[in-house]
Design an enzyme around this catalytic site. Structure first.
Site, PDB file in Angstrom:
ATOM      1  N   SER A   1       0.942  -1.251  -0.181  1.00 36.42           N
ATOM      2  CA  SER A   1       0.065   0.146   0.083  1.00 36.42           C
ATOM      3  C   SER A   1       0.827   1.299  -0.101  1.00 36.42           C
ATOM      4  CB  SER A   1      -0.823  -0.061   1.117  1.00 36.42           C
ATOM      5  OG  SER A   1      -1.959   0.878   1.017  1.00 36.42           O
ATOM      6  N   PRO A   2       0.594   2.482  -0.559  1.00 41.35           N
ATOM      7  CA  PRO A   2       1.099   3.704  -0.663  1.00 41.35           C
ATOM      8  C   PRO A   2       1.116   3.941   0.951  1.00 41.35           C
ATOM      9  CG  PRO A   2      -0.624   3.691  -2.114  1.00 41.35           C
ATOM     10  CD  PRO A   2      -0.832   2.604  -1.640  1.00 41.35           C
TER      11      PRO A   2
ATOM     12  N   TYR B   1      -7.217  14.864   1.030  1.00 38.10           N
ATOM     13  CA  TYR B   1      -6.219  15.848   0.061  1.00 38.10           C
ATOM     14  C   TYR B   1      -6.857  16.481  -1.035  1.00 38.10           C
ATOM     15  CZ  TYR B   1      -2.843  13.229   2.763  1.00 38.10           C
ATOM     16  OH  TYR B   1      -2.003  12.656   3.831  1.00 38.10           O
TER      17      TYR B   1
ATOM     18  N   GLY C   1      -0.335  -2.679   4.210  1.00 32.43           N
ATOM     19  CA  GLY C   1       0.776  -1.306   4.613  1.00 32.43           C
ATOM     20  C   GLY C   1       1.718  -1.660   5.724  1.00 32.43           C
ATOM     21  N   ARG C   2       1.206  -1.376   6.924  1.00 31.33           N
ATOM     22  CA  ARG C   2       2.128  -1.278   8.108  1.00 31.33           C
ATOM     23  C   ARG C   2       2.893  -2.672   8.230  1.00 31.33           C
ATOM     24  NH1 ARG C   2      -1.042   2.735  12.075  1.00 31.33           N
ATOM     25  NH2 ARG C   2      -1.179   4.321  10.720  1.00 31.33           N
TER      26      ARG C   2
END
Length: 787
Positions: free
Chosen positions: A412-413, A571, A716-717
């Site tokens: 994941s980004p 964003y 991700g993490r």
């Protein structure tokens, strides 16, 4: 100790028997307003795990129950003319009336004073005259509702109608029968509860209920206590004739209801404590109402026996039980929502539908099912493989638009905040290169900003100068030259969330010096602490759109395989979509179509310059987790809009749009949004849907993919903890094939070291999460090595 118990259901009776057994000196009096043989409903079901606790606590009660058990291991899923059977589930059921009689007899034997057909004295009076008052008066608890300021009750009413019935047909398994009727989808949940009877629930969406005429039947049904809705029963007998095989259908105060999920902020008020449905409820589709009440009773009795004071006992009881109940309620809520939305799954092939149904609560998983019934899972794996190699679902290849990935794992980004002047350096090379070597099918960069003003922090990477382009080319060349992974870039603009500190210096906190102007659709700050953004003009929007185009052109030159447009997390593009950030009154604000206008303009402009043989995807926030913001319904429309404009994939995240959000954190908590988008939008437009959010185990990835809730999973993490997570997942599953390509220099380490091993494999301890509770139990599998 003098104890008053309000409510003579299984929870109240079982508590009374247990406490009296633990302390014969306790004086216990129970009041129940109904007759001793009143039991609205038919059967109660228990898992083997719950029965183990009952046996340990009171062998007499367990042995009396055991004599009446109807036992089964199988679950049958009937769908589109097929039946899929999964075994190894281990349940037992019995007549609710018989259970009440056993508990009543045990209470009398132990000297509990039982009062039936009598309203309990006022709770204030009981609290003054007794050391403890246990409130077990059910889901409609008058005591709980009398003190809302203390108990803080919250009630959510489900969107489905259900009616509880009985039959003289003895089911040979737990039955889920999904029926496509002239009025819409209806489902039957049924199980045997004695040698000569079964019980079942008919559940259907309220719209289907109206179309079938059940609403009219319910309105004309007798309101006398104990009477059932006979006209509804007659139509059910007709609609489910095949499943019921001509057998009798009977009611027992059977009327249409909406399930009510009860949660309380507290379970105690002085010496008054709530137990069972008075404190909490869990949807019947996971069979936990009576189980939870009896487990509450066991825990409360034990805490009173172990603690020196009633205050400490009640505190200990709630501390012990609340996490277990919360876990069960999360599973029950997932199951409830699955059945509410069953219409979005009925298009699935029967094999996938059956697996999806069995894993709907996220407690039963791919690995768990494989342990219970390896033949069932092997058959689903074979179906999923089609004409290809049978392998774990996460390692099946998948197409993302024109691009084929060798597995379904995405890194994941994740923003790293380690760039200098927007230039990716050694850190990015090692970070992203290492993740690519770790076996994921697709590695995504962090959000790469399209301008310096578009940065989140001074450490954010950009793609708007030749130096930045050269830095990214080095990373891409390494990934392509040393791994089987594809690499994608996520392009975005920080908008009103820009000019903040590095994450470890203060997440979303404004810079103390060196700030730059932030911009947004409207002058609405992200939080009270953040800058108020300047409202963008139409000329500004044109300039920013060109910045996205220039960055996309540079990304194509660099050689990225995938481009993802960041329209999530508050964003710039996301803030246009959310009404919480976009208060414009021009063509770019107001309706969802207007709020989507600028993000779609950017998408179309990027698509024009992005190579057609490389996929363009979009990340969205499927909910703002805040009243008045984007919700799941709007998220489907947002995903559909991008699909119509040519997106190859939708990456479904949530939140981070307003600081005041209240997300429902938990394991895989965002996946229901991806699930809905895949099954409502993905199938119509043949796009891939990516699930993300607290997905940390290969078991969850396999479960999500095989159930058809997502096409890919972004992790991700977990990849920060273990950059080789995908390769390690392959080893754990004994898979060594084209879906998990080990770099040649790494292959010597493919087999997990067996530390301390002497001769032969050591037994492996499997942790099995039961479908009945949140407790882990151990099972030995001597054929496996240590894990």
């Amino acid at each position: 100790m003098r104890v008053a118990v309000i409510g003579g259901g299984p929870g109240g009776l079982y508590f009374s028997a247990l406490l009296r057994q633990l302390g014969p000196e306790h004086e216990i009096t129970l009041w129940e307003r109904n007759s001793p043989d009143d039991a609205f409903g038919f059967g109660v079901v228990f898992s083997d795990e719950t029965l183990g606790g009952i046996e340990h606590a009171d062998v007499g009660i367990f042995q009396a129950m055991q004599r009446d058990f109807a036992r089964w291991d199988d679950i049958d899923v009937h769908h589109r003319g097929t039946v899929f059977t999964s075994g190894g589930h281990g349940f037992a059921a019995m007549s609710r009336k018989r259970l009440l009689r056993i508990l009543q007899d045990r209470c009398r034997e132990l000297g509990v004073a039982l009062h039936f057909r009598v309203e309990a004295p006022d709770v204030e009076e009981l609290a003054a005259d007794h050391d403890l008052v246990v409130v077990a008066d059910g889901v409609n608890s008058p005591v709980r509702d009398r003190y809302p300021e203390t108990f803080g009750p919250g009630v959510e009413t489900g969107r489905c109608k259900y009616i509880w019935l009985g039959t003289d047909l003895v089911f040979d398994a737990f039955k889920f029968v999904v029926q496509d009727t002239p009025y819409g989808i209806m489902q039957l949940h049924g199980y045997p509860y004695s040698r000569d009877a079964s019980t079942f629930i008919i559940e259907l969406h309220e719209d289907v209920w109206q179309r079938a005429g059940f609403a009219d039947f319910a309105a004309s049904a007798s309101t006398r206590p104990g009477d059932s809705d006979e006209k509804s029963i007659e139509l059910i007998r007709e609609l489910f004739a095949d499943a019921l095989a001509g057998h009798e259908v009977v009611g027992n105060n059977s009327k249409w209801l909406n399930f009510r999920t009860v949660r309380c902020e507290s379970w105690r008020r002085g010496n008054v404590v709530l137990l069972g449905d008075a404190a909490h409820t869990a949807h019947f589709s996971i069979g936990s109402g009576t189980k939870l009440a009896m487990e509450d009773a066991l825990a409360l009795a034990a805490c009173l026996h172990e603690q020196a004071t009633i205050h400490r006992a009640l505190e200990s009881y709630e501390t012990e039980r609340r996490p277990v109940v919360a876990s069960t309620q999360r599973a029950a809520q997932a199951s409830l929502e699955w059945f509410e939305n069953i219409g979005q799954y009925v298009h699935q092939e029967p094999e996938q539908f059956a697996f999806n149904l069995l894993t709907r609560s996220r407690r039963v998983t791919y690995d768990n099912l494989r342990l219970r019934d390896p033949e069932f899972v092997a058959g689903i794996d074979t179906w999923f493989a089609g004409q290809g190699e049978v392998r774990p679902p996460m390692f099946q290849p998948v197409r993302l638009g024109p691009l084929e990935l060798n597995n379904r794992v995405v890194v994941s980004p994740m923003d790293m905040y380690c760039a200098t002047d927007g230039v990716p350096g050694e850190f990015h090379l090692v970070h992203l290169g290492g993740k690519a070597l770790g076996g994921a099918g697709l590695v995504m960069t962090e959000m790469v900003c399209v301008s310096e003003q578009g940065r989140i922090t001074p450490g954010c990477a950009c793609l708007c100068t030749p130096e930045q382009e050269a830095g990214w080319r080095r990373v891409v060349d390494f990934v392509h030259g040393n791994s089987a992974a594809k690499i994608g870039i996520q392009l975005g603009h920080s908008g009103r969330k820009g000019s903040t500190k590095l994450m470890w210096e203060g997440m979303d906190d404004p810079l103390e010096e060196g700030n730059w102007e932030v911009v947004g659709p409207s002058p609405v700050p992200y939080s009270e602490r953040n800058q108020t953004p300047r409202e963008l003009t139409v000329a500004d929007l044109t300039e920013i759109k060109q910045q996205f185009v220039a960055a996309a052109q540079a990304a194509a030159r660099v050689g990225f395989d995938v481009l993802e447009l960041h329209c999530a997390h508050g964003y710039l593009l996301s803030s246009f979509i959310s009404p919480l950030a976009n208060h414009r009154t021009d063509d770019y604000g107001g309706s969802l179509a207007n709020r989507l206008r600028f993000p779609l303009e950017v998408f179309d402009a990027v698509r024009e310059v992005w190579p057609r043989d490389r996929p363009l995807t979009v990340r969205i926030s499927a909910t703002d987790w805040h009243e008045g913001g984007v919700d799941a319904d709007e998220a489907v429309r947002v995903a559909r809009a991008f699909a119509e404009h040519g997106a190859a994939g939708i990456d479904v995240s949530t939140g981070q749009v307003v600081k005041a959000e209240r997300p429902a954190f938990g394991r895989s908590y965002q996946t229901p949004f991806a699930d809905r988008i895949r099954n409502e939008v993905g199938r119509d437009y043949d796009i891939a849907v990516i699930a993300v959010g607290a997905i940390s185990s290969y078991d969850d990835v396999n479960s999500l993919i095989l159930a058809g809730r997502a096409d890919l999973c972004a992790v991700g993490r977990t990849h920060l903890y273990d950059p080789q997570w995908t390769l390690h997942a392959a080893v754990e599953q004994d898979y060594d094939g084209p879906g998990a390509v080990w770099p040649k220099p790494f292959r010597a380490g493919r087999r997990k070291p067996q530390l301390g091993r002497t001769d032969g494999p050591k037994p492996r301890l499997e942790l099995i999460r039961s479908g009945g509770s949140g407790t882990a139990h151990a099972r030995w599998n001597p054929s496996e090595g240590t894990k």
